[in-house]
Design an enzyme around this catalytic site. Structure first.
Site, mmCIF file in Angstrom:
data_model
loop_
_atom_site.group_PDB
_atom_site.id
_atom_site.type_symbol
_atom_site.label_atom_id
_atom_site.label_comp_id
_atom_site.label_asym_id
_atom_site.label_seq_id
_atom_site.Cartn_x
_atom_site.Cartn_y
_atom_site.Cartn_z
ATOM 1 N N ASP A 77 2.325 -7.907 0.265
ATOM 2 C CA ASP A 77 1.582 -7.061 1.183
ATOM 3 C C ASP A 77 0.851 -6.009 0.342
ATOM 4 O O ASP A 77 1.228 -5.755 -0.813
ATOM 5 C CB ASP A 77 2.563 -6.404 2.155
ATOM 6 N N ASP A 79 -0.773 -2.526 1.728
ATOM 7 C CA ASP A 79 -0.554 -1.138 2.113
ATOM 8 C C ASP A 79 0.930 -0.776 2.085
ATOM 9 O O ASP A 79 1.759 -1.458 2.705
ATOM 10 C CB ASP A 79 -1.111 -0.884 3.515
ATOM 11 N N GLU A 86 -1.381 3.757 3.453
ATOM 12 C CA GLU A 86 -1.883 2.894 4.507
ATOM 13 C C GLU A 86 -3.376 3.201 4.601
ATOM 14 O O GLU A 86 -3.770 4.282 5.058
ATOM 15 C CB GLU A 86 -1.182 3.193 5.838
ATOM 16 N N LYS A 212 -0.229 -14.240 7.952
ATOM 17 C CA LYS A 212 0.329 -13.978 6.622
ATOM 18 C C LYS A 212 1.248 -15.127 6.197
ATOM 19 O O LYS A 212 1.173 -15.628 5.067
ATOM 20 C CB LYS A 212 1.127 -12.667 6.618
ATOM 21 N N ASP A 235 6.758 -4.386 3.584
ATOM 22 C CA ASP A 235 7.446 -3.150 3.992
ATOM 23 C C ASP A 235 7.557 -2.979 5.502
ATOM 24 O O ASP A 235 8.252 -2.076 5.956
ATOM 25 C CB ASP A 235 6.725 -1.925 3.417
#
Length: 290
Positions: A77, A79, A86, A212, A235
């Site tokens: 990922d 951010d 973010e 994803k 996260d």
């Protein structure tokens, strides 16, 4: 079973405590921040996990220490995983809407908003009118790689691992990071821009949790990689599905829902903590020569 203990400047007395609790047959120093306890008593694992949590130590339990070059995929990922921010929240800050956007971001990451696509559309709509130049300001002034990111990626690349960033964020940032870090692939959402300003809309399909996971599965299939040859890091709840397709599923400074689901957690060490779960000597030496 082997246990890898990691924390910035981990103290020797903590290692001795853990070795005693685990009835470890051997302690192998890995570096200034990591130690490996070998041939430990598996029944002591629950107690050790609680011990590690109260002492701010990351603990990884591994049946075997595999060569890093057996791994084929690292999917990350962006951010708050690869980078420290973010991006959408920082873009919103440019127009005084950070609090409003951040509240939606946090709820989505905790899993309280189940429809990620809808939450993203709501947040992007609040960005209408933001100048494209402000995105560049976010990249230049606020975006930083998280600790250990460059070492992790450089070493993975030296070992022949395909490093992919797959993000619910935006291509404006993933494309810059791909060029900067030499990433093999990157996927994210496209912000619509007209006359140098954001329209408040996303172009094309949104990269949500299912997408994803689809990117990871597709890449693994193209490389004939099994889940045991895949590492996935994230996260938030939007990473849950992706992480379920990797044996090395990693929650990095993650929300509780992902902490509970992932096989591994990194809460105190840097991203390069992953490297200490493998035998990566040859890859490290190759990375240092580059």
């Amino acid at each position: 079973m082997h246990l890898v203990l990691q924390a910035p400047g981990i103290r020797h007395d903590l290692i001795e405590q853990a070795a005693a609790l685990a009835s470890a047959n051997r302690i192998t120093p890995l570096n200034a921040c990591a130690m490996r306890l070998e041939d430990v008593d598996e029944t002591a694992l629950p107690q050790l996990q609680e011990w590690a949590k109260t002492r701010h130590v990351d603990l990884a339990a591994l049946q075997t220490i595999r060569p890093l070059d057996e791994i084929k995929v690292l999917a990350m990922d962006m951010d708050s995983t690869l980078i420290n921010i973010e991006c959408i929240d920082e873009i919103a800050d440019m127009v005084g809407k950070k609090a409003e956007v951040s509240a939606i971001t946090e709820a989505a990451m905790r899993g309280e908003i189940k429809d990620f696509s809808e939450s993203l559309r709501r947040r992007v709509a609040l960005l209408k009118g933001v100048a494209e130049a402000d995105l560049q300001r976010v990249y230049d002034e606020r975006l930083q790689l998280n600790t250990g990111a460059e070492k992790l990626i450089r070493t993975m690349q030296a070992a022949g691992v395909h490093v992919m960033v797959v993000s619910g964020g935006f291509t404006f940032f993933t494309e810059k990071l791909q060029a900067r870090l030499g990433l093999a692939s990157a996927h994210a959402n496209v912000l619509q821009v007209e006359n140098g300003k954001l329209t408040g809309q996303v172009v094309g399909d949104i990269v949500d949790g299912d997408r994803k996971a689809a990117y990871l599965k597709s890449l693994a299939a193209s490389l004939n990689a099994t889940p045991a040859q895949c590492i996935a890091m994230g996260d938030g709840s939007n990473d849950l599905n992706m992480l379920s397709h990797a044996a090395y599923s990693v929650a990095y400074r993650a929300k509780p829902v992902l902490q509970e689901a992932a096989a591994f957690q990194i809460n105190y060490a840097g991203l390069d903590a992953v490297l200490n779960w493998f035998d990566s000597k040859d890859a490290v030496q190759a990375a240092q020569r580059r």
